[in-house]
Every structure is written in C-alpha cells, then in structure tokens.
Scaffold this active site. Structure first.
Site, PDB file in Angstrom:
ATOM      1  N   GLY A  12       0.766  -1.270  -0.084  1.00 50.92           N
ATOM      2  CA  GLY A  12       0.205   0.051  -0.066  1.00 50.92           C
ATOM      3  C   GLY A  12       0.885   1.258   0.077  1.00 50.92           C
ATOM      4  O   GLY A  12       1.814   1.201  -0.736  1.00 50.92           O
ATOM      5  N   VAL A  14       2.847   2.822   2.170  1.00 49.72           N
ATOM      6  CA  VAL A  14       4.224   2.501   2.826  1.00 49.72           C
ATOM      7  C   VAL A  14       5.094   1.790   2.145  1.00 49.72           C
ATOM      8  O   VAL A  14       6.131   1.828   1.499  1.00 49.72           O
ATOM      9  CB  VAL A  14       4.171   2.461   4.437  1.00 49.72           C
ATOM     10  CG1 VAL A  14       5.423   1.903   4.679  1.00 49.72           C
ATOM     11  CG2 VAL A  14       3.644   3.377   5.210  1.00 49.72           C
ATOM     12  N   TRP A  90       1.771 -15.161   3.260  1.00 53.40           N
ATOM     13  CA  TRP A  90       2.702 -14.691   2.846  1.00 53.40           C
ATOM     14  C   TRP A  90       4.149 -14.742   3.639  1.00 53.40           C
ATOM     15  O   TRP A  90       5.115 -15.006   3.137  1.00 53.40           O
ATOM     16  CB  TRP A  90       2.408 -13.235   2.487  1.00 53.40           C
ATOM     17  CG  TRP A  90       1.515 -12.995   1.672  1.00 53.40           C
ATOM     18  CD1 TRP A  90       0.162 -12.582   1.478  1.00 53.40           C
ATOM     19  CD2 TRP A  90       1.815 -13.154  -0.045  1.00 53.40           C
ATOM     20  NE1 TRP A  90      -0.624 -12.464   0.266  1.00 53.40           N
ATOM     21  CE2 TRP A  90       0.299 -12.843  -0.719  1.00 53.40           C
ATOM     22  CE3 TRP A  90       2.755 -13.659  -0.782  1.00 53.40           C
ATOM     23  CZ2 TRP A  90       0.384 -13.160  -1.915  1.00 53.40           C
ATOM     24  CZ3 TRP A  90       2.522 -13.780  -2.124  1.00 53.40           C
ATOM     25  CH2 TRP A  90       1.435 -13.549  -2.840  1.00 53.40           C
ATOM     26  N   ALA A 132       1.994   9.402   2.714  1.00 52.87           N
ATOM     27  CA  ALA A 132       1.725   8.828   1.534  1.00 52.87           C
ATOM     28  C   ALA A 132       0.265   8.118   1.563  1.00 52.87           C
ATOM     29  O   ALA A 132      -0.280   7.962   2.803  1.00 52.87           O
ATOM     30  CB  ALA A 132       2.613   7.743   1.318  1.00 52.87           C
ATOM     31  N   LYS A 182       6.285   8.754  18.834  1.00 49.29           N
ATOM     32  CA  LYS A 182       5.318   8.729  17.728  1.00 49.29           C
ATOM     33  C   LYS A 182       3.933   8.118  18.389  1.00 49.29           C
ATOM     34  O   LYS A 182       2.889   8.623  17.687  1.00 49.29           O
ATOM     35  CB  LYS A 182       5.826   8.086  16.557  1.00 49.29           C
ATOM     36  CG  LYS A 182       4.913   8.346  15.253  1.00 49.29           C
ATOM     37  CD  LYS A 182       5.469   7.794  13.910  1.00 49.29           C
ATOM     38  CE  LYS A 182       4.697   8.353  13.101  1.00 49.29           C
ATOM     39  NZ  LYS A 182       4.677   7.607  11.732  1.00 49.29           N
ATOM     40  N   ASN A 186       0.125   9.760  17.879  1.00 45.16           N
ATOM     41  CA  ASN A 186      -0.905   9.170  17.106  1.00 45.16           C
ATOM     42  C   ASN A 186      -1.961   8.607  17.995  1.00 45.16           C
ATOM     43  O   ASN A 186      -3.476   8.653  17.515  1.00 45.16           O
ATOM     44  CB  ASN A 186      -0.223   7.882  16.676  1.00 45.16           C
ATOM     45  CG  ASN A 186       0.516   7.806  15.344  1.00 45.16           C
ATOM     46  OD1 ASN A 186       0.213   8.857  14.583  1.00 45.16           O
ATOM     47  ND2 ASN A 186       1.338   6.829  14.940  1.00 45.16           N
ATOM     48  N   ARG A 261     -13.012   1.005   6.076  1.00 44.43           N
ATOM     49  CA  ARG A 261     -12.030   0.042   6.355  1.00 44.43           C
ATOM     50  C   ARG A 261     -11.866  -0.202   7.919  1.00 44.43           C
ATOM     51  O   ARG A 261     -12.282   0.519   8.572  1.00 44.43           O
ATOM     52  CB  ARG A 261     -10.567   0.294   5.823  1.00 44.43           C
ATOM     53  CG  ARG A 261     -10.470   0.246   4.395  1.00 44.43           C
ATOM     54  CD  ARG A 261      -8.912   0.592   3.973  1.00 44.43           C
ATOM     55  NE  ARG A 261      -8.313   1.857   4.352  1.00 44.43           N
ATOM     56  CZ  ARG A 261      -8.216   2.963   3.500  1.00 44.43           C
ATOM     57  NH1 ARG A 261      -8.689   2.783   2.309  1.00 44.43           N
ATOM     58  NH2 ARG A 261      -7.840   3.973   3.851  1.00 44.43           N
ATOM     59  N   LEU A 263     -10.096  -0.452  11.591  1.00 46.54           N
ATOM     60  CA  LEU A 263      -9.191   0.590  11.934  1.00 46.54           C
ATOM     61  C   LEU A 263      -8.072  -0.121  12.798  1.00 46.54           C
ATOM     62  O   LEU A 263      -8.045  -1.330  13.392  1.00 46.54           O
ATOM     63  CB  LEU A 263     -10.049   1.379  13.158  1.00 46.54           C
ATOM     64  CG  LEU A 263     -11.074   2.320  12.713  1.00 46.54           C
ATOM     65  CD1 LEU A 263     -12.004   2.685  13.844  1.00 46.54           C
ATOM     66  CD2 LEU A 263     -11.053   2.882  11.473  1.00 46.54           C
TER      67      LEU A 263
HETATM   68  N1  LIG Z   1       0.433   6.048   5.033  1.00 41.82           N
HETATM   69  C1  LIG Z   1       1.289   6.956   5.801  1.00 41.82           C
HETATM   70  O1  LIG Z   1       1.634   8.026   5.406  1.00 41.82           O
HETATM   71  C2  LIG Z   1       1.921   6.200   6.842  1.00 41.82           C
HETATM   72  C3  LIG Z   1       2.889   6.993   7.657  1.00 41.82           C
HETATM   73  C4  LIG Z   1       3.553   6.330   8.689  1.00 41.82           C
HETATM   74  C5  LIG Z   1       3.005   5.167   9.336  1.00 41.82           C
HETATM   75  N2  LIG Z   1       2.300   4.411   8.612  1.00 41.82           N
HETATM   76  C6  LIG Z   1       2.007   3.171   9.173  1.00 41.82           C
HETATM   77  O2  LIG Z   1       2.661   2.407   8.280  1.00 41.82           O
HETATM   78  C7  LIG Z   1       1.779   0.912   8.038  1.00 41.82           C
HETATM   79  C8  LIG Z   1       1.206   0.891   6.672  1.00 41.82           C
HETATM   80  O3  LIG Z   1       0.384   1.785   6.448  1.00 41.82           O
HETATM   81  P1  LIG Z   1      -0.266   2.143   5.025  1.00 41.82           P
HETATM   82  O4  LIG Z   1      -0.694   3.438   5.037  1.00 41.82           O
HETATM   83  O5  LIG Z   1       0.834   1.825   4.015  1.00 41.82           O
HETATM   84  O6  LIG Z   1      -1.623   1.493   4.958  1.00 41.82           O
HETATM   85  P2  LIG Z   1      -2.148   1.008   3.582  1.00 41.82           P
HETATM   86  O7  LIG Z   1      -1.949   2.082   2.371  1.00 41.82           O
HETATM   87  O8  LIG Z   1      -3.593   0.594   3.801  1.00 41.82           O
HETATM   88  O9  LIG Z   1      -1.437  -0.285   3.004  1.00 41.82           O
HETATM   89  C9  LIG Z   1      -1.603  -1.655   3.774  1.00 41.82           C
HETATM   90  C10 LIG Z   1      -1.611  -2.720   2.343  1.00 41.82           C
HETATM   91  O10 LIG Z   1      -1.521  -4.136   3.048  1.00 41.82           O
HETATM   92  C11 LIG Z   1      -2.346  -4.730   2.109  1.00 41.82           C
HETATM   93  N3  LIG Z   1      -2.980  -6.034   2.701  1.00 41.82           N
HETATM   94  C12 LIG Z   1      -3.870  -6.041   3.665  1.00 41.82           C
HETATM   95  N4  LIG Z   1      -4.365  -7.471   3.870  1.00 41.82           N
HETATM   96  C13 LIG Z   1      -3.527  -7.965   3.100  1.00 41.82           C
HETATM   97  C14 LIG Z   1      -3.545  -9.444   2.810  1.00 41.82           C
HETATM   98  N5  LIG Z   1      -4.295 -10.361   3.431  1.00 41.82           N
HETATM   99  N6  LIG Z   1      -2.978  -9.755   1.492  1.00 41.82           N
HETATM  100  C15 LIG Z   1      -1.961  -8.902   0.901  1.00 41.82           C
HETATM  101  N7  LIG Z   1      -1.878  -7.704   1.036  1.00 41.82           N
HETATM  102  C16 LIG Z   1      -2.762  -7.174   2.096  1.00 41.82           C
HETATM  103  C17 LIG Z   1      -3.497  -3.845   1.557  1.00 41.82           C
HETATM  104  O11 LIG Z   1      -4.039  -4.149   0.438  1.00 41.82           O
HETATM  105  P3  LIG Z   1      -5.541  -3.705   0.009  1.00 41.82           P
HETATM  106  O12 LIG Z   1      -5.111  -2.582  -0.719  1.00 41.82           O
HETATM  107  O13 LIG Z   1      -5.906  -5.117  -0.612  1.00 41.82           O
HETATM  108  O14 LIG Z   1      -6.225  -3.650   1.125  1.00 41.82           O
HETATM  109  C18 LIG Z   1      -2.922  -2.606   1.399  1.00 41.82           C
HETATM  110  O15 LIG Z   1      -2.068  -2.553   0.031  1.00 41.82           O
HETATM  111  C19 LIG Z   1       0.572   1.158   9.381  1.00 41.82           C
HETATM  112  O16 LIG Z   1       0.852   0.880  10.516  1.00 41.82           O
HETATM  113  C20 LIG Z   1       0.462   2.755   9.201  1.00 41.82           C
HETATM  114  O17 LIG Z   1      -0.092   3.049  10.543  1.00 41.82           O
HETATM  115  C21 LIG Z   1       1.428   4.968   7.433  1.00 41.82           C
END
Ligand SMILES: NC(=O)c1ccc[n+]([C@@H]2O[C@H](COP(=O)([O-])OP(=O)(O)OC[C@H]3O[C@@H](n4cnc5c(N)ncnc54)[C@H](OP(=O)(O)O)[C@@H]3O)[C@@H](O)[C@H]2O)c1
Length: 299
Positions: A12, A14, A90, A132, A182, A186, A261, A263
């Site tokens: 996703g 990150v 996985w 992101a 952090k 959060n 989604r 939480l």
């Molecule tokens: N985004 C930010 O800016 C940010 C910043 C700092 C920290 N974080 C932290 O980084 C971590 C990741 O966050 P994110 O924002 O990257 O989340 P995200 O965009 O929701 O990405 C999560 C990914 O995991 C995939 N996934 C979930 N279940 C799966 C499964 N069974 N098989 C394969 N793939 C699966 C999702 O696929 P689907 O698309 O199919 O659901 C999605 O692509 C979290 O702990 C978040 O708090 C994020």
C-alpha cells in the site's frame, strides 16, 4: 555483493513507496498482494505542480505459492498492524532462516507481532516517517517524507547498504523512545479525528484538545513505565503543533474510517491500555474511548 531480493507484504502507501526505493537501489522486488494490478506507480507532485508518475520495476504476485523458492534477503512488512494475521501465508512462504524482516508499522513492540514467523534477531522494527496514500491497488501518492527510524543494530546497516540508503534508514540509539514518542502523538490525533469524523482542525476546539491531552498524558506515563524517555511537555507541544496543521490534514485512522475500512486502533491506543495494565499504570481515558473505536471498526 549481488542485489538484494526482497518481498514486500502490504504493497500500500508505505510498502509501495519503499518498494520503489528498493527497486531504485537495484533490489529485485516482489510485491505480495491480494488485489492484482499490472504495475506499481508512485505519483508525486512535480515542480510545475502537476502529477509526476514513476513506474516501479517489480514482480506482482497474488498467491504465496508463486513466490520463488530460492529465498528472500528481506521481507518489508507494511500492512496495517491488525492485518498481520491475514498475511500469515505470505510471511510463512517468504521468511526463511536467512531472511530479515523489517516491520514498517506504527506502534511499539514490532517484533512480537511477527514472533510466529521470525526469530527476534531476524526482525528490524521501524518507525515510519512519510505522508503517502494508496489511491487504488498499484497507485501510491507520495506527498512527503520517506524515512525509517530504526534501532542501531547490524540489521539496520544491512538494510541501509543493500536495500535502501543511509539517508532513508536513520539509526537511533533509543528506539523505544522514538517509537513511543510517535505512538503518544498517534494515540491522541488518530483517536479524536476518527471519533469525530473530522480533520485535525477539530483540535482547535478546547474540549477536544483537553481530551487529546488526557490521552497523551496517559500514553506518556505508560511509555515511561516501559523505559522510554519521552520528552516533558510532549502532549502540550503536540496539541499546539496539530492545531497549526493546514486545513484538510487528517490522520491515517480517520482515512480508514472514511473509507469504511477496519481501524488500526488496537496498535495505536489498545497498546497504551494493554501495556499500561502490565505496569499497573492507569489509563482511564484510553480505556473509555477504545470500545468506541472498536465499534466503529466492526461497523
Ligand atoms: N501512510 C502513511 O503515510 C503512514 C505514515 C506513517 C506510518 N504509517 C503506518 O505504516 C503502516 C502501513 O500503513 P499504510 O498507510 O501503508 O497502509 P495501506 O496503504 O492501507 O497499505 C496496507 C496494504 O496492505 C495490504 N494488505 C492487507 N491485507 C492483505 C492481505 N491479506 N494480503 C495482501 N495484502 C494485504 C493492503 O491491500 P488492499 O489494498 O488489498 O487492502 C494494502 O495494500 C501502518 O502501520 C501505518 O500506521 C503509515
């Protein structure tokens, strides 16, 4: 040294961004996904204000049985924390005895989350600093940042040398403090925005700011009991900072709520309650709001 072979589980926001950085550094990248896409594209804003798209050379697989049997040097785990059970197949397929696992997630105690798949010595926890968003499968919008804060251990150097760069992998001698600091932010910011369904501007209300302060003060007490040296005045400083965010700025848990989604509340505020209970530190405000977040998540 040959280029590293890496599996990105959770491609996703990150995972997609750091997959792109690893590919740019010459790594062979495998994206482990549940919704297939043809190519991974990172979208950023160019100098003229328009979108710039960069395609990432990577293999996309939807079935763990299709992963190559010859083993990965690194797994980058970048699902939300509560999604780890769903990606167990996985992790089982990709993690071998010679694999290191970087856990790119918010919260604390990252190694515990993957204990069923990797020995603690194989696990590198990371605090992620990035803004992101995954717009749809295979398309990640990168707004700012892209740094992993990691403990100062051998694995960190290996990640910086073979997968990313030293600028992207920042060592900290006190990882517990980095992760807890952090999490303190959060736990409050994500909670008040998600409960109210409003952006960070909601903190300009004095009553909501008081709630955020109460949550953070409890989180700071638990962090200190857990050995983190969270700075004095963090709650007050954070509220002032969050009140000054540009209009429209939100939090990841709010975005999850708006998109319907589940939480990440267990990792972001449930952890404060759970770890507080371990040390006998009371967390009455966090205990009160946690079921509300759980109910929103279930719904
Ligand atoms: N985004 C930010 O800016 C940010 C910043 C700092 C920290 N974080 C932290 O980084 C971590 C990741 O966050 P994110 O924002 O990257 O989340 P995200 O965009 O929701 O990405 C999560 C990914 O995991 C995939 N996934 C979930 N279940 C799966 C499964 N069974 N098989 C394969 N793939 C699966 C999702 O696929 P689907 O698309 O199919 O659901 C999605 O692509 C979290 O702990 C978040 O708090 C994020």
């Amino acid at each position: 040294m040959p280029s590293a072979r890496i599996a990105v589980i959770g491609a996703g926001a990150v995972g997609g961004y750091f997959a792109a950085r690893a590919a740019a550094a010459g790594a062979e990248v495998w994206l482990c996904v549940r919704r297939a896409f043809d190519r991974l594209v990172i979208v950023s804003t160019g100098a003229d204000g328009g979108d710039v798209e960069a395609e990432v050379p990577a293999e996309v697989v939807t079935d763990p049985a299709k992963l190559p049997p010859y083993g990965f040097d690194w797994v980058l785990l970048a699902t939300k924390a509560h999604q780890i059970p769903a990606v167990a197949p996985w992790l089982t397929a990709a993690v071998g005895p010679g694999t290191s696992v970087a856990v790119l997630q918010n919260g604390v105690r990252h190694a515990e989350r993957v204990a069923a798949f990797a020995h603690p010595d194989q696990v590198l926890p990371a605090v992620v600093y990035i803004n992101a968003e995954a717009e749809r499968p295979g398309v990640v919008r990168h707004r700012a940042g892209g740094v992993l804060q990691v403990p100062d251990v051998l694995l960190a150097e290996r990640l910086a040398e073979r997968v990313l760069t030293a600028g992207e992998v920042r060592l900290t001698e006190d990882f517990a403090t980095a992760a807890w600091t952090k999490l303190c932010v959060n736990s409050a910011a994500n909670t008040v925005t998600t409960l109210t369904g409003r952006r960070l501007e909601v903190l300009r209300r004095d009553d909501v700011a008081q709630l955020a302060l109460a949550i953070m003060k409890e989180a700071v007490a638990v962090a200190r009991a857990d050995g983190a040296e969270v700075p004095d005045g963090l709650p007050e400083f954070t509220v002032r900072r969050l009140r000054g965010q540009p209009p429209g700025a939100g939090t990841s848990m709010l975005y999850d709520r708006l998109a319907g989604r589940r939480l990440e509340h267990e990792a972001l505020i449930g952890a404060v309650v759970r770890i507080g209970a371990e040390y006998g530190v009371p967390t009455p405000t966090c205990v009160t709001v946690l079921p509300l977040l759980a109910a929103i998540s279930d719904g």
